[in-house]
Write an enzyme that holds these catalytic residues in place. Structure first.
Site, PDB file in Angstrom:
ATOM      1  N   ASP A 128     -23.005  17.035 -49.839  1.00  0.00           N
ATOM      2  CA  ASP A 128     -23.495  17.142 -51.205  1.00  0.00           C
ATOM      3  C   ASP A 128     -24.344  18.395 -51.367  1.00  0.00           C
ATOM      4  O   ASP A 128     -24.101  19.392 -50.700  1.00  0.00           O
ATOM      5  CB  ASP A 128     -24.299  15.876 -51.542  1.00  0.00           C
ATOM      6  N   HIS A 162     -28.750  16.090 -56.876  1.00  0.00           N
ATOM      7  CA  HIS A 162     -27.609  15.179 -56.763  1.00  0.00           C
ATOM      8  C   HIS A 162     -27.527  14.535 -55.380  1.00  0.00           C
ATOM      9  O   HIS A 162     -27.381  13.315 -55.249  1.00  0.00           O
ATOM     10  CB  HIS A 162     -26.331  15.962 -57.078  1.00  0.00           C
ATOM     11  N   TYR A 270      -6.596  11.524 -51.482  1.00  0.00           N
ATOM     12  CA  TYR A 270      -5.873  11.487 -50.215  1.00  0.00           C
ATOM     13  C   TYR A 270      -5.893  10.068 -49.633  1.00  0.00           C
ATOM     14  O   TYR A 270      -6.862   9.324 -49.780  1.00  0.00           O
ATOM     15  CB  TYR A 270      -6.503  12.464 -49.211  1.00  0.00           C
ATOM     16  N   SER A 320     -19.983   9.497 -58.603  1.00  0.00           N
ATOM     17  CA  SER A 320     -20.842   9.987 -57.519  1.00  0.00           C
ATOM     18  C   SER A 320     -21.874   8.955 -57.120  1.00  0.00           C
ATOM     19  O   SER A 320     -22.309   8.900 -55.965  1.00  0.00           O
ATOM     20  CB  SER A 320     -21.562  11.268 -57.955  1.00  0.00           C
TER      21      SER A 320
END
Length: 375
Positions: A128, A162, A270, A320
């Protein structure tokens, strides 16, 4: 609350005019007060106001302050006396406590904690913007930055906030301060792959994943992503999973109200990554939460309270915020079931999730810690 201290003079008796209204003091309700005099209480003052020896609960030593049981009339009289600096009610105080963000019990994190499942011994790499390792509510075990410029080379400097917020959701400490994370004894690592503006590149993310693999991280949390796929990023995500790490990634914030489009970003898209969608307190999908076949599991992601740099706390929304709930739950479960492979752990989390609705919006459903531990 600072402790009041006072200089003791002798509780003495001073000549002062007796005020009216004291005849019925015994009929009035008394309360505890703190009284500060301009100097040592002169002889007779308290007695003149009808204060008896047993009403004096404490005389402080370093300031001319007394803890006294007084009626309202006595308190008013003393307050107006020229030798009294102030009279105040003895206010109550309580221990400062931490707030439990709504997402922690929502994923059964608190229930698991009460049974001793705190993530101890499990490592989580937070890829991050870095993590403020000086925050009073975080214990950052280590870190790495993919940047070499002065402003971004320190993994513990998070000017964006964040990464610090994400880390708090995973593992804010159980310390009577601020908030508590899902797995408060997890070893959290700051892997700075996004700069202080919140921007980065696939090359940087791949480098961060490589560091996590080389340093034997159990769980890799990526609350980040892009809309474009990359063979190299996919290879690194796959490699982390092949090497035994559980890879958790935010599904993305490109959803819409209808929730029927294929909008999951990368690396969440993925197969080797768990794509995490966001729900609110009512278990409704957040309208911003990306949707599609790759969505694997859901977690709280609306108005999530957590840590921010500078010993602060704030509420953020996004997938997030949902991903670290899953990372925290995974840490709790893996502590308890260390014999599980990452594939087995992933299956267990999916199998015990609370079904919320369409798989392309919620995946297997809301992640549930205690149910997975007890399975």
């Amino acid at each position: 609350m600072k402790k009041l201290v006072a200089a003791v003079g002798t509780l003495a008796l001073l000549t002062a005019p007796l005020q009216t209204g004291f005849a019925a003091e015994s009929e009035q309700k008394s309360e505890d007060y703190l009284v500060k005099f301009n100097g040592p209480a002169e002889q007779g003052l308290l007695e003149a106001f009808g204060v008896e020896d047993e009403d004096v609960l404490h005389a402080y030593e370093l300031l001319p302050v007394y803890h006294i049981n007084l009626s309202e009339n006595q308190a008013n009289g003393l307050e107006n006396h020229p030798q009294v600096e102030f009279v105040e009610e003895n206010a109550e105080a309580e221990a400062l406590s931490q707030t439990e963000p709504w997402g922690v019990p929502h994923v059964q994190g608190n229930d698991a904690q009460e049974e001793g499942h705190t993530g101890e011994g499990v490592s989580v790499a937070v890829l991050d913007t870095g993590i403020d390792n000086t925050h009073e509510d975080l214990n950052v075990a280590g870190g790495y930055s993919v940047f070499d410029d002065a402003e971004n080379s320190d993994p513990y400097y998070d000017a964006n906030g964040h990464g610090t917020h994400v880390a708090g959701t995973v593992a804010a400490l159980d310390n009577d301060l601020g908030v508590i994370g899902v797995a408060p004894e997890t070893d959290v690592y700051a892997v700075k792959v996004l700069d202080n503006n919140g921007s980065g590149s696939y090359a940087g993310i791949a480098e961060g994943i490589e560091w996590a693999i080389q340093n034997d991280m159990d769980i890799i949390n990526m609350s980040l992503g892009g809309s474009q796929s990359s063979d190299i990023l996919e290879d690194y995500t796959d490699l982390a999973y092949d090497e035994g790490s559980l890879v958790v990634a935010a599904a993305g914030n490109d959803g819409n109200r209808g929730g029927n489009n294929e909008t999951v970003g990368y690396p969440a898209n993925y197969e080797s990554a768990m794509a995490v969608a966001a729900v609110d307190e009512n278990n409704d999908r957040a309208t911003f939460s990306s949707t599609g076949d790759a969505v694997e599991i859901a977690a709280p992601g609306v108005d999530v309270l957590s840590t921010v740099p500078g010993d602060g706390y704030d509420s953020f929304s996004g997938t997030s915020m949902a991903a670290p709930h899953v990372a925290g739950v995974a840490a709790q479960v893996w502590q308890t079931k260390p014999e599980l492979t990452n594939e087995e752990l992933r299956s267990l989390l999916n199998d015990t999730a609370l079904d919320l609705g369409p798989a392309h919006q919620y995946g297997h459903g809301l992640v549930q810690s205690l149910d997975a531990i007890q399975e």
